[in-house]
Design a protein around this motif. Structure first.
Motif, PDB file in Angstrom:
ATOM      1  N   ASP A  20       0.566  -1.235   0.018  1.00 29.65           N
ATOM      2  CA  ASP A  20       0.037  -0.057  -0.007  1.00 29.65           C
ATOM      3  C   ASP A  20       0.678   1.252   0.072  1.00 29.65           C
ATOM      4  O   ASP A  20       1.059   1.843   0.969  1.00 29.65           O
ATOM      5  N   ARG A  21       1.321   1.646  -1.127  1.00 30.54           N
ATOM      6  CA  ARG A  21       2.290   2.841  -1.348  1.00 30.54           C
ATOM      7  C   ARG A  21       1.239   4.015  -1.580  1.00 30.54           C
ATOM      8  O   ARG A  21       0.387   4.156  -2.493  1.00 30.54           O
ATOM      9  N   PRO A  22       1.468   4.836  -0.744  1.00 29.54           N
ATOM     10  CA  PRO A  22       0.532   6.402  -1.080  1.00 29.54           C
ATOM     11  C   PRO A  22       0.847   7.196  -2.034  1.00 29.54           C
ATOM     12  O   PRO A  22       1.494   8.364  -1.998  1.00 29.54           O
ATOM     13  N   LEU A  23       0.822   6.919  -3.306  1.00 29.09           N
ATOM     14  CA  LEU A  23       1.483   7.360  -4.219  1.00 29.09           C
ATOM     15  C   LEU A  23       0.492   8.884  -4.633  1.00 29.09           C
ATOM     16  O   LEU A  23       1.081   9.970  -4.925  1.00 29.09           O
ATOM     17  N   GLY A  24      -0.753   8.724  -4.397  1.00 31.17           N
ATOM     18  CA  GLY A  24      -1.277  10.119  -4.422  1.00 31.17           C
ATOM     19  C   GLY A  24      -0.951  11.179  -3.425  1.00 31.17           C
ATOM     20  O   GLY A  24      -0.720  12.355  -3.677  1.00 31.17           O
ATOM     21  N   SER A  25      -0.694  10.681  -2.283  1.00 37.70           N
ATOM     22  CA  SER A  25      -0.005  11.720  -1.138  1.00 37.70           C
ATOM     23  C   SER A  25       1.157  11.960  -1.465  1.00 37.70           C
ATOM     24  O   SER A  25       1.779  13.116  -1.142  1.00 37.70           O
ATOM     25  N   LEU A  30       4.562  16.563  -3.398  1.00 43.59           N
ATOM     26  CA  LEU A  30       5.363  17.148  -4.765  1.00 43.59           C
ATOM     27  C   LEU A  30       4.733  18.238  -5.153  1.00 43.59           C
ATOM     28  O   LEU A  30       5.416  19.379  -5.369  1.00 43.59           O
ATOM     29  N   GLY A  31       3.382  18.400  -5.015  1.00 46.32           N
ATOM     30  CA  GLY A  31       2.693  19.535  -5.380  1.00 46.32           C
ATOM     31  C   GLY A  31       2.836  20.738  -4.231  1.00 46.32           C
ATOM     32  O   GLY A  31       3.011  21.991  -4.724  1.00 46.32           O
ATOM     33  N   LEU A  32       2.869  20.377  -3.164  1.00 50.27           N
ATOM     34  CA  LEU A  32       3.062  21.330  -2.102  1.00 50.27           C
ATOM     35  C   LEU A  32       4.597  22.068  -2.234  1.00 50.27           C
ATOM     36  O   LEU A  32       4.539  23.149  -2.099  1.00 50.27           O
ATOM     37  N   TYR A  33       5.434  21.161  -2.482  1.00 48.55           N
ATOM     38  CA  TYR A  33       6.823  21.685  -2.522  1.00 48.55           C
ATOM     39  C   TYR A  33       6.830  22.641  -3.782  1.00 48.55           C
ATOM     40  O   TYR A  33       7.388  23.977  -3.909  1.00 48.55           O
ATOM     41  N   GLY A  34       6.314  22.397  -4.843  1.00 51.97           N
ATOM     42  CA  GLY A  34       6.249  23.130  -6.290  1.00 51.97           C
ATOM     43  C   GLY A  34       5.256  24.370  -5.711  1.00 51.97           C
ATOM     44  O   GLY A  34       5.926  25.587  -5.977  1.00 51.97           O
ATOM     45  N   LEU A  35       4.356  24.357  -5.081  1.00 46.87           N
ATOM     46  CA  LEU A  35       3.449  25.760  -4.538  1.00 46.87           C
ATOM     47  C   LEU A  35       4.380  26.413  -3.805  1.00 46.87           C
ATOM     48  O   LEU A  35       4.172  27.587  -3.951  1.00 46.87           O
ATOM     49  N   THR A  36       5.182  25.804  -2.918  1.00 47.44           N
ATOM     50  CA  THR A  36       6.050  26.551  -1.888  1.00 47.44           C
ATOM     51  C   THR A  36       7.074  27.379  -2.487  1.00 47.44           C
ATOM     52  O   THR A  36       7.180  28.587  -2.267  1.00 47.44           O
ATOM     53  N   LEU A 114       8.299  11.197   5.160  1.00 40.23           N
ATOM     54  CA  LEU A 114       9.072  12.406   4.596  1.00 40.23           C
ATOM     55  C   LEU A 114       9.747  12.698   5.896  1.00 40.23           C
ATOM     56  O   LEU A 114      11.075  13.275   5.834  1.00 40.23           O
ATOM     57  N   ILE A 115       9.052  13.032   6.880  1.00 40.06           N
ATOM     58  CA  ILE A 115       9.853  13.664   8.176  1.00 40.06           C
ATOM     59  C   ILE A 115      10.865  12.612   8.749  1.00 40.06           C
ATOM     60  O   ILE A 115      11.487  12.950  10.128  1.00 40.06           O
ATOM     61  N   THR A 116      10.962  11.281   8.484  1.00 41.69           N
ATOM     62  CA  THR A 116      11.783  10.575   9.095  1.00 41.69           C
ATOM     63  C   THR A 116      13.050  10.368   8.382  1.00 41.69           C
ATOM     64  O   THR A 116      13.937   9.673   8.581  1.00 41.69           O
ATOM     65  N   CYS A 117      13.007  10.926   7.106  1.00 41.68           N
ATOM     66  CA  CYS A 117      14.118  10.632   6.255  1.00 41.68           C
ATOM     67  C   CYS A 117      15.036  12.085   6.092  1.00 41.68           C
ATOM     68  O   CYS A 117      14.751  12.873   5.617  1.00 41.68           O
ATOM     69  N   PRO A 118      16.177  11.995   6.606  1.00 42.72           N
ATOM     70  CA  PRO A 118      16.901  13.141   6.690  1.00 42.72           C
ATOM     71  C   PRO A 118      17.289  13.584   5.097  1.00 42.72           C
ATOM     72  O   PRO A 118      17.483  15.032   4.932  1.00 42.72           O
TER      73      PRO A 118
END
Length: 172
Positions: A20-25, A30-36, A114-118
């Motif tokens: 169960d990989r959350p590809l949509g999430s 990625l969209g949030l990063y681009g928006l940022t 994301l937040i556990t990956c340095p």
């Protein structure tokens, strides 16, 4: 004709199989990063800010600060309350660092990964540092120097501990 949603589900099944990989999430992240990036660029343009020239020393500070802050945010004991809604404690992993596993599904799981990956956090930290050079270069350089000094101190602490262990194991 397939809908976008059904095509996305089919693609996820082909990619991940039974996992169960959350590809949509991930795509949302990625969209949030681009928006940022877009917001930072628009704010810079609206305020007339331009990126400063970046020296080798700026890159050294940025590298040290990004390394230290990304480790602190993704692995630090003291920052574990920030990660707790998205992770499960697994155990200690090194001096003042933890191993945690993403929990939940969908967005919660994607944020946990994301937040556990340095390495992943470093992308966001480096981007924030670059934005800081545009909007508040002096304060950003001071913060960068501080975090780089802490990173250097960490390496010295680890080296000192290794030398102590080596001396204790030496016959004599």
């Amino acid at each position: 004709m397939k809908s976008v949603v059904s095509a996305g589900r089919e693609q996820r099944r082909e990619y991940a199989g039974d996992d169960d990989r959350p590809l949509g999430s991930y795509l949302g992240t990625l969209g949030l990063y681009g928006l940022t990036l877009g917001v930072i660029g628009a704010a810079a343009r609206l305020t007339g800010r331009r990126p400063p020239s970046v020296s080798v020393w700026d890159v050294v500070l940025m590298t040290g600060a990004t390394h230290r802050l990304s480790r602190l945010l993704s692995k630090g004991v003291v920052t574990s309350p920030l990660r707790a809604p998205f992770t499960r404690f697994e155990g200690p992993s090194g001096p003042a660092e933890l191993t945690e596993k993403a929990r939940g599904s969908g967005v919660r799981h994607a944020v946990g990964e994301l937040i556990t990956c340095p390495f992943c956090v470093a992308q966001w930290v480096g981007t924030a540092y670059a934005a800081g050079l545009v909007f508040a270069p002096d304060a950003t350089r001071l913060a960068g120097a501080t975090m780089t000094a802490v990173a250097g101190s960490d390496w010295l602490q680890l080296g000192y501990a290794r030398l102590q262990r080596s001396a204790a194991q030496s016959p004599g």
